[in-house]
Design a protein around this motif. Structure first.
Motif, PDB file in Angstrom:
ATOM      1  N   ASN A 234     -40.244  76.287 -16.430  1.00  0.00           N
ATOM      2  CA  ASN A 234     -40.053  77.728 -15.761  1.00  0.00           C
ATOM      3  C   ASN A 234     -41.738  78.332 -15.662  1.00  0.00           C
ATOM      4  O   ASN A 234     -41.798  79.201 -14.707  1.00  0.00           O
ATOM      5  N   ASP A 263     -29.331  70.007 -13.201  1.00  0.00           N
ATOM      6  CA  ASP A 263     -28.539  70.975 -14.387  1.00  0.00           C
ATOM      7  C   ASP A 263     -28.552  72.371 -13.938  1.00  0.00           C
ATOM      8  O   ASP A 263     -29.370  72.650 -12.975  1.00  0.00           O
ATOM      9  N   HIS A 264     -27.738  73.229 -14.323  1.00  0.00           N
ATOM     10  CA  HIS A 264     -28.014  74.518 -14.000  1.00  0.00           C
ATOM     11  C   HIS A 264     -29.490  75.138 -14.077  1.00  0.00           C
ATOM     12  O   HIS A 264     -29.836  75.826 -13.258  1.00  0.00           O
ATOM     13  N   SER A 265     -30.056  74.975 -15.125  1.00  0.00           N
ATOM     14  CA  SER A 265     -31.160  75.262 -15.412  1.00  0.00           C
ATOM     15  C   SER A 265     -32.339  74.922 -14.408  1.00  0.00           C
ATOM     16  O   SER A 265     -33.061  75.574 -13.935  1.00  0.00           O
ATOM     17  N   LYS A 298     -24.151  69.338 -21.104  1.00  0.00           N
ATOM     18  CA  LYS A 298     -24.657  70.685 -20.788  1.00  0.00           C
ATOM     19  C   LYS A 298     -23.710  71.770 -20.394  1.00  0.00           C
ATOM     20  O   LYS A 298     -24.044  72.360 -19.389  1.00  0.00           O
ATOM     21  N   ASN A 300     -23.187  74.601 -22.185  1.00  0.00           N
ATOM     22  CA  ASN A 300     -23.377  75.662 -22.735  1.00  0.00           C
ATOM     23  C   ASN A 300     -24.656  76.323 -21.839  1.00  0.00           C
ATOM     24  O   ASN A 300     -24.758  77.598 -22.142  1.00  0.00           O
ATOM     25  N   GLN A 301     -24.870  75.899 -20.867  1.00  0.00           N
ATOM     26  CA  GLN A 301     -26.030  76.490 -20.034  1.00  0.00           C
ATOM     27  C   GLN A 301     -25.517  77.535 -19.315  1.00  0.00           C
ATOM     28  O   GLN A 301     -24.479  77.401 -18.530  1.00  0.00           O
ATOM     29  N   PRO A 302     -26.043  78.839 -19.202  1.00  0.00           N
ATOM     30  CA  PRO A 302     -25.794  79.827 -18.063  1.00  0.00           C
ATOM     31  C   PRO A 302     -25.537  79.245 -16.702  1.00  0.00           C
ATOM     32  O   PRO A 302     -26.277  78.250 -16.031  1.00  0.00           O
ATOM     33  N   ARG A 303     -24.357  79.768 -16.176  1.00  0.00           N
ATOM     34  CA  ARG A 303     -24.139  79.092 -14.744  1.00  0.00           C
ATOM     35  C   ARG A 303     -24.853  79.617 -13.869  1.00  0.00           C
ATOM     36  O   ARG A 303     -25.350  80.837 -13.797  1.00  0.00           O
ATOM     37  N   ARG A 304     -25.438  78.895 -12.965  1.00  0.00           N
ATOM     38  CA  ARG A 304     -26.394  79.501 -11.697  1.00  0.00           C
ATOM     39  C   ARG A 304     -25.575  78.864 -10.325  1.00  0.00           C
ATOM     40  O   ARG A 304     -26.066  78.333  -9.658  1.00  0.00           O
ATOM     41  N   TYR A 332     -24.992  66.200 -16.419  1.00  0.00           N
ATOM     42  CA  TYR A 332     -26.216  66.399 -15.929  1.00  0.00           C
ATOM     43  C   TYR A 332     -26.900  65.224 -15.586  1.00  0.00           C
ATOM     44  O   TYR A 332     -26.536  64.212 -16.179  1.00  0.00           O
TER      45      TYR A 332
END
Length: 359
Positions: A234, A263-265, A298, A300-304, A332
């Motif tokens: 990030n 992946d979403h992140s 993956k 449990n990652q917050p969805r984007r 992922y």
């Protein structure tokens, strides 16, 4: 006698400060006594301070609970006179509002309690003096500089709770504190940069992970790219803004490509970087990943979802469908899907163009 009065006043203030944050309607005398278990306080002085709070209506004895039998005696249980407590506190805030510079907002303290106000008050007074002599700043400054101006401590904003104080009083944005981003970590293809036309395009590859950066670094000079940038997850979102200062390219157009985890992140990071510098997905790398079976793990990652839709728009339909199927299944692709040799071959030989979304 004056010393004794000062001690009783100090005990009263400590009791009052505690009562401001106490959230129940009644309390036991033992709770008040416990506040001074590590202090050298005489019972008589403590009792007089409690009696003063009784007289002021801030503590109301509960008659049915009896008294403690000491001299002077105190009730075993009290009801907190919150109405009076709140009135006094609100009056104090109103008086402070008149006394302090009008740009210092106190609304937040009406719901925070007197203990926080007491802790912040020395800073509020210092900020008040600064505003009255200098006014609000007209030019931005980095956090250590602004912190030293306000508090005489260059770390107050970042490590001493100063930002929270400024946000409480509504001054954080008005004080024009410039974010202090980490320097951008990158490697430069000096030979290509020196030979590039003064008005030509320069290509830059941002990679999310350190492993990929080190895998590609040795062949930077064999590619058509002018820089290789380590995104560090990030962090790239903030420090990409330093690129024009670290690599000045007057008159030249910069085209940024981004390669991160699928992946979403990772896709979310790409979207934020794209919003800052127009980075486009480095399709040759991503396409090579999507040609392999995906691993799971993956879920449990917050969805984007918005970022995924924007990202998927760069891919042809078949790969777009595979991307969606992978993410729906909790799969992922890490950058490490590709070996060092594969990464280098793709970078040397890939078709690099400024793609536009297909949809």
């Amino acid at each position: 006698m004056d010393n004794e009065r000062a001690r009783i006043s100090g005990i009263r203030e400590k009791l009052l400060s505690w009562l401001q944050t106490y959230g129940k309607a009644t309390l036991q005398l033992e709770q008040l006594i416990a506040l001074f278990e590590h202090d050298s306080v005489q019972y008589r002085e403590f009792a007089e301070a409690v009696a003063a709070l009784e007289t002021e209506g801030l503590l109301v004895p509960v008659g049915a609970a009896g008294r403690n039998g000491k001299r002077p005696s105190l009730a075993n249980r009290y009801r907190v006179g919150t109405g009076k407590l709140n009135r006094d506190y609100r009056h104090r805030l109103q008086q402070l509002r008149l006394a302090l510079h009008p740009d210092i907002g106190l609304d937040a303290y009406f719901g925070l309690g007197e203990a926080i106000l007491e802790a912040d008050l020395p800073w509020l007074e210092r900020i008040d003096r600064r505003l009255r002599t200098e006014g609000l700043p007209r030019e931005p400054a980095n956090a250590p500089e602004r912190s030293f101006e306000l508090a005489g401590d260059e770390k107050w904003l970042t490590e001493g709770g100063g930002r929270a104080v400024l946000e409480r009083i509504g001054l954080w944005d008005k004080l024009l504190v410039q974010p202090a981003y980490e320097p951008l970590m990158l490697a430069v293809n000096t030979a290509l940069l020196a030979s590039a036309p003064s008005d030509g395009a320069c290509l830059h590859l941002i990679v999310e992970n350190k492993t990929t950066f080190h895998a590609l670094l040795p062949v930077l000079g064999e590619t058509s790219f002018h820089t290789l940038i380590y995104g560090c997850g990030n962090k790239i979102v903030g420090n990409i803004g330093l690129f024009p200062q670290q690599v000045p390219l007057p008159g030249r157009t910069s085209v940024f490509y981004y390669f991160g985890d699928i992946d979403h992140s990772g896709i979310g990071i790409w979207q934020e970087v794209a919003a800052r510098c127009g980075a486009i997905p480095a399709l040759p790398f991503y396409e090579a990943c999507l040609s392999r079976p995906w691993p799971s793990g993956k879920t449990n990652q917050p969805r984007r979802d918005g970022a995924v839709e924007e990202f998927a728009g760069y891919f042809p339909p078949e790969q777009r469908d595979r991307l969606h199927a992978c993410l729906r299944a909790g799969g992922y692709y890490p950058q490490e899907t590709l070996t060092t040799q594969e990464l280098r071959s793709i970078w040397r030989n890939g078709l690099w163009k400024a793609w536009k979304p297909l949809t």
